[in-house]
Design a protein around this motif. Sequence first.
Motif, PDB file in Angstrom:
ATOM      1  N   PHE A  10     -15.632 -31.980  -8.622  1.00 14.86           N
ATOM      2  CA  PHE A  10     -15.695 -30.521  -8.622  1.00 14.86           C
ATOM      3  C   PHE A  10     -17.052 -30.090  -8.086  1.00 14.86           C
ATOM      4  O   PHE A  10     -17.961 -30.902  -7.931  1.00 14.86           O
ATOM      5  CB  PHE A  10     -15.464 -29.955 -10.027  1.00 14.86           C
ATOM      6  N   TRP A  11     -17.175 -28.813  -7.787  1.00 13.05           N
ATOM      7  CA  TRP A  11     -18.429 -28.257  -7.273  1.00 13.05           C
ATOM      8  C   TRP A  11     -19.066 -27.367  -8.330  1.00 13.05           C
ATOM      9  O   TRP A  11     -18.373 -26.664  -9.058  1.00 13.05           O
ATOM     10  CB  TRP A  11     -18.162 -27.415  -6.021  1.00 13.05           C
ATOM     11  N   VAL A  12     -20.379 -27.404  -8.393  1.00 10.83           N
ATOM     12  CA  VAL A  12     -21.162 -26.488  -9.220  1.00 10.83           C
ATOM     13  C   VAL A  12     -21.949 -25.644  -8.227  1.00 10.83           C
ATOM     14  O   VAL A  12     -22.816 -26.147  -7.523  1.00 10.83           O
ATOM     15  CB  VAL A  12     -22.126 -27.222 -10.175  1.00 10.83           C
ATOM     16  N   LEU A  13     -21.606 -24.366  -8.143  1.00  7.27           N
ATOM     17  CA  LEU A  13     -22.163 -23.489  -7.119  1.00  7.27           C
ATOM     18  C   LEU A  13     -23.080 -22.448  -7.742  1.00  7.27           C
ATOM     19  O   LEU A  13     -22.696 -21.768  -8.691  1.00  7.27           O
ATOM     20  CB  LEU A  13     -21.017 -22.792  -6.380  1.00  7.27           C
ATOM     21  N   GLN A  14     -24.267 -22.332  -7.213  1.00  4.99           N
ATOM     22  CA  GLN A  14     -25.219 -21.331  -7.694  1.00  4.99           C
ATOM     23  C   GLN A  14     -24.786 -19.961  -7.207  1.00  4.99           C
ATOM     24  O   GLN A  14     -24.585 -19.744  -6.031  1.00  4.99           O
ATOM     25  CB  GLN A  14     -26.613 -21.661  -7.167  1.00  4.99           C
ATOM     26  N   VAL A  15     -24.641 -19.006  -8.121  1.00  5.41           N
ATOM     27  CA  VAL A  15     -24.140 -17.674  -7.784  1.00  5.41           C
ATOM     28  C   VAL A  15     -25.278 -16.676  -7.551  1.00  5.41           C
ATOM     29  O   VAL A  15     -25.168 -15.797  -6.719  1.00  5.41           O
ATOM     30  CB  VAL A  15     -23.198 -17.154  -8.901  1.00  5.41           C
ATOM     31  N   THR A  16     -26.369 -16.813  -8.290  1.00  4.20           N
ATOM     32  CA  THR A  16     -27.480 -15.871  -8.168  1.00  4.20           C
ATOM     33  C   THR A  16     -28.678 -16.529  -7.497  1.00  4.20           C
ATOM     34  O   THR A  16     -28.864 -17.745  -7.588  1.00  4.20           O
ATOM     35  CB  THR A  16     -27.911 -15.335  -9.553  1.00  4.20           C
ATOM     36  N   MET A  23     -11.237 -24.846  -2.912  1.00 11.33           N
ATOM     37  CA  MET A  23     -11.167 -25.030  -4.358  1.00 11.33           C
ATOM     38  C   MET A  23     -11.080 -23.654  -4.999  1.00 11.33           C
ATOM     39  O   MET A  23     -11.428 -22.655  -4.392  1.00 11.33           O
ATOM     40  CB  MET A  23     -12.411 -25.750  -4.882  1.00 11.33           C
ATOM     41  N   LYS A  24     -10.657 -23.629  -6.244  1.00 12.21           N
ATOM     42  CA  LYS A  24     -10.566 -22.381  -6.988  1.00 12.21           C
ATOM     43  C   LYS A  24     -11.683 -22.363  -8.029  1.00 12.21           C
ATOM     44  O   LYS A  24     -11.968 -23.380  -8.663  1.00 12.21           O
ATOM     45  CB  LYS A  24      -9.217 -22.283  -7.683  1.00 12.21           C
ATOM     46  N   MET A  42     -24.716 -18.261  -2.741  1.00 15.94           N
ATOM     47  CA  MET A  42     -25.835 -18.965  -2.135  1.00 15.94           C
ATOM     48  C   MET A  42     -26.006 -20.237  -2.936  1.00 15.94           C
ATOM     49  O   MET A  42     -26.366 -20.189  -4.102  1.00 15.94           O
ATOM     50  CB  MET A  42     -27.110 -18.127  -2.209  1.00 15.94           C
ATOM     51  N   LEU A  43     -25.683 -21.297  -2.322  1.00 12.44           N
ATOM     52  CA  LEU A  43     -25.775 -22.468  -3.112  1.00 12.44           C
ATOM     53  C   LEU A  43     -26.383 -23.629  -2.407  1.00 12.44           C
ATOM     54  O   LEU A  43     -26.223 -23.832  -1.262  1.00 12.44           O
ATOM     55  CB  LEU A  43     -24.420 -22.954  -3.581  1.00 12.44           C
ATOM     56  N   MET A  44     -27.048 -24.209  -3.162  1.00 13.41           N
ATOM     57  CA  MET A  44     -27.415 -25.583  -2.970  1.00 13.41           C
ATOM     58  C   MET A  44     -27.290 -26.141  -4.368  1.00 13.41           C
ATOM     59  O   MET A  44     -28.158 -25.935  -5.205  1.00 13.41           O
ATOM     60  CB  MET A  44     -28.832 -25.752  -2.447  1.00 13.41           C
ATOM     61  N   VAL A  45     -26.130 -26.732  -4.662  1.00 17.75           N
ATOM     62  CA  VAL A  45     -25.851 -27.210  -6.001  1.00 17.75           C
ATOM     63  C   VAL A  45     -26.991 -28.103  -6.450  1.00 17.75           C
ATOM     64  O   VAL A  45     -27.548 -27.938  -7.496  1.00 17.75           O
ATOM     65  CB  VAL A  45     -24.538 -27.982  -6.035  1.00 17.75           C
ATOM     66  N   PHE A  46     -27.274 -28.995  -5.654  1.00 21.09           N
ATOM     67  CA  PHE A  46     -28.421 -29.855  -5.902  1.00 21.09           C
ATOM     68  C   PHE A  46     -29.311 -29.677  -4.684  1.00 21.09           C
ATOM     69  O   PHE A  46     -28.850 -29.694  -3.569  1.00 21.09           O
ATOM     70  CB  PHE A  46     -27.988 -31.318  -6.032  1.00 21.09           C
ATOM     71  N   HIS A  79     -18.210 -23.062 -11.571  1.00 21.12           N
ATOM     72  CA  HIS A  79     -17.576 -24.380 -11.513  1.00 21.12           C
ATOM     73  C   HIS A  79     -16.224 -24.209 -10.849  1.00 21.12           C
ATOM     74  O   HIS A  79     -15.492 -23.274 -11.160  1.00 21.12           O
ATOM     75  CB  HIS A  79     -17.335 -24.930 -12.923  1.00 21.12           C
ATOM     76  N   THR A  80     -15.885 -25.135  -9.977  1.00 26.18           N
ATOM     77  CA  THR A  80     -14.555 -25.111  -9.379  1.00 26.18           C
ATOM     78  C   THR A  80     -13.629 -26.024 -10.165  1.00 26.18           C
ATOM     79  O   THR A  80     -14.077 -26.825 -10.986  1.00 26.18           O
ATOM     80  CB  THR A  80     -14.584 -25.580  -7.911  1.00 26.18           C
ATOM     81  N   THR A  81     -12.343 -25.918  -9.879  1.00 19.12           N
ATOM     82  CA  THR A  81     -11.377 -26.841 -10.466  1.00 19.12           C
ATOM     83  C   THR A  81     -11.613 -28.228  -9.874  1.00 19.12           C
ATOM     84  O   THR A  81     -12.276 -28.371  -8.844  1.00 19.12           O
ATOM     85  CB  THR A  81      -9.941 -26.395 -10.147  1.00 19.12           C
ATOM     86  N   LYS A  82     -11.066 -29.239 -10.502  1.00 20.86           N
ATOM     87  CA  LYS A  82     -11.245 -30.614 -10.034  1.00 20.86           C
ATOM     88  C   LYS A  82     -10.217 -30.936  -8.956  1.00 20.86           C
ATOM     89  O   LYS A  82      -9.098 -30.439  -8.978  1.00 20.86           O
ATOM     90  CB  LYS A  82     -11.101 -31.599 -11.189  1.00 20.86           C
ATOM     91  N   ASP A  83     -10.624 -31.781  -8.002  1.00 20.11           N
ATOM     92  CA  ASP A  83      -9.676 -32.239  -6.997  1.00 20.11           C
ATOM     93  C   ASP A  83      -8.931 -33.457  -7.533  1.00 20.11           C
ATOM     94  O   ASP A  83      -9.109 -33.843  -8.696  1.00 20.11           O
ATOM     95  CB  ASP A  83     -10.374 -32.521  -5.659  1.00 20.11           C
TER      96      ASP A  83
END
Length: 113
Positions: A61-67, A35-36, A7-11, A52-56
């Motif tokens: 990269f993406w910062v994804l909220q996990v909780t 992305m991985k 569930m993400l909304m990184v920002f 955090h995902t790997t860079k393209d």
Amino acid sequence: MKKFTLMLMVFVLSLMVASAALANGVEPATKQVKMKIEKVYYMKGSGYYVAHTTKDQDGHFWVLQVTDIATPKEDKAFSQVLRKQYNGKQVVVTYVEPLDEDEEVEIWDVKLK
């Protein structure tokens, strides 16, 4: 225990971007990237666990909220479980690029593969 859905909304993004674009008659074009997940950790400032995902090729990269729920301190055992569950997994992010460079990217969907 069920897998956590990412569930993400990184920002935290507003819907004003989409509504402004639609009001102008310009429909936002959605894009997808695969992305991985490179690492999962507890973010002290927010209290959430993030991935955090790997860079393209452009270095993004993406910062994804996990909780969904913030905690006042890290649970080391829970961090290990999340790392085992998510590290190395592929994630597909569906997003809309901003119309103006000053705006943030709006994430519409994230699927774990």
